[in-house]
Design a protein around this motif. Structure first.
Motif, mmCIF file in Angstrom:
data_model
loop_
_atom_site.group_PDB
_atom_site.id
_atom_site.type_symbol
_atom_site.label_atom_id
_atom_site.label_comp_id
_atom_site.label_asym_id
_atom_site.label_seq_id
_atom_site.Cartn_x
_atom_site.Cartn_y
_atom_site.Cartn_z
ATOM 1 N N ALA A 1 -0.382 140.435 110.771
ATOM 2 C CA ALA A 1 0.255 139.757 109.645
ATOM 3 C C ALA A 1 0.307 138.247 109.882
ATOM 4 C CB ALA A 1 1.661 140.305 109.424
ATOM 5 N N GLN B 1 4.661 143.156 107.709
ATOM 6 C CA GLN B 1 3.917 142.490 106.636
ATOM 7 C C GLN B 1 4.754 141.430 105.931
ATOM 8 O OE1 GLN B 1 2.406 145.655 104.176
ATOM 9 N NE2 GLN B 1 1.043 146.396 105.794
ATOM 10 N N SER C 1 -3.331 140.336 104.270
ATOM 11 C CA SER C 1 -2.114 141.078 103.967
ATOM 12 C C SER C 1 -1.685 140.840 102.524
ATOM 13 C CB SER C 1 -1.001 140.660 104.926
ATOM 14 O OG SER C 1 0.154 141.438 104.736
ATOM 15 N N TRP D 1 5.685 148.970 108.568
ATOM 16 C CA TRP D 1 4.815 148.229 107.655
ATOM 17 C C TRP D 1 5.579 147.093 106.974
ATOM 18 C CZ3 TRP D 1 2.133 152.957 104.828
ATOM 19 C CH2 TRP D 1 1.186 153.509 105.698
#
Lengths: 207, 207
Positions: free
Chosen positions: A102, A168, A109, A164
């Motif tokens: 990220a 992110q 992303s 996640w």
DNA sequence: TCGTTGCTTTACCAAATGGTAAAAATTTGA
DNA sequence: TCAAATTTTTACCATTTGGTAAAGCAACGA
């Protein structure tokens, strides 16, 4: 054999397709699919618009090409979750890996985030046919770790969502993060915080 | 006094502006600013395009209006973090509140996410002038809780990022969540998981 | 050297889109 | 009831945008 022979691409083709995709990643991730224009992509690539359309059939094909290339590398770290490794370290390694991605590839992303945000019009099939089976397999692996007492009991699916989302976030909401942090780079703080958070969540209770 | 008197809006104005904003929220959150069209918004509101432009000066004004209305309600829960309350319960309450908002108002969350994703072209000033001071104040509150031993030592800023990212994920990445979960609604699992995760992270170690 | 193939440019075009002018219809208030 | 104000419609328009046609240019193999 039913397919076209597909001669291998010339040096010029390789270079120009690369230039186009690089520029397109910038533009799509910044302006979204709807806001992106072929003119902007062409300009960024240093090519004329018709020249660009010599290499790709249209705006959508560029976008799809970007997304499929992205998805390959994007899932690698999840695939590598090793059922035979140490559960907590495997998952913390996954967190680290995702956070690094990220931080280093925010445009990728963001491109993915934008696609999902809009209902995944292009990759809905991929989510169902490729991601879901992988996701389910990994949930089983995590559940196994829990059942054998090597991991604190957590909901595997929601654990993955947490990993996640928290990682992110530093790419997708990077604008907000930068606006709120005095620190120049959030990298170190983010790593420490996520390590601490997931270690506490995942460490099995000593019995 | 330098301002126009601004007569109060008629019933028709109130109704039609509401219809327009409702439709615009749908369209903008689904298609992004660039992908949204006035025709789509007008159609969704049941009005003609010129009629729509009788109520708003243009596409951008509709978008800005939506965002500013959104930001007001969006920050309320953070403002309400009470320095005098029980630290863990205050923060867990904040998590619950944010998750409920994400689950109940996904379009609003997506609109905000899209704006940030694209570099916050419209609300950059707001981030710096309004959100940042509030954010800093709340970081101090959390740091105080830590310093007085009522909260486990965490990085306040990154804690807030974690809360935002994990909760908003269920709205912004709802398409992906739905594609991956067999369960119809992620609400219960999400609540339980986040409660567990943040409780473990935040509970002060008994001494 | 020449013809074939591959790459690039110039000159376009049709559709979509944000927006406007002004007339027509409707509502409101005295 | 009737004029003024408000709301809606019709008929446009300029720009942008995705995309095409075809000619020109370059590279390469025979």
């Amino acid at each position: 054999m039913t397919d076209v022979p597909e001669k291998k691409p010339s040096r010029i083709q390789t270079r120009n397709r690369r230039l186009i995709l690089d520029s397109a990643l910038d533009v799509f991730s910044r302006d979204g699919f709807g806001g992106a224009t072929l003119d902007a992509i062409a300009k960024g690539a240093g090519l004329s618009k018709p020249n660009l359309l010599y290499y790709f059939e249209g705006k959508t094909e560029i976008y799809v090409t970007l997304l499929s290339q992205l998805l390959e590398t994007w899932l690698d770290p999840l695939i590598e979750l090793d059922p035979d490794g140490d559960p907590v370290e495997e998952l913390l390694g996954y967190v680290r890996h995702k956070l690094d991605m990220a931080l280093e590839l925010p445009a990728e992303s963001k491109l993915f985030a934008g696609e999902i945000l809009q209902g995944a019009p292009v990759i809905a099939g991929y989510l169902k046919d490729d991601l879901k089976p992988l996701f389910d397999r990994k949930c089983v692996v995590i559940q196994d770790w829990i059942d054998t007492g090597r991991l604190a009991p957590v909901d595997p699916a929601h654990l993955i969502f947490s990993i996640w989302s928290t990682t992110q976030h530093y790419a997708d909401f990077g604008t907000q993060v930068s606006a709120l942090l005095d620190d120049k780079s959030p990298a170190k703080g983010a790593h420490n915080h996520l390590e601490q958070m997931f270690r506490r969540l995942l460490a099995p209770v000593n019995q």
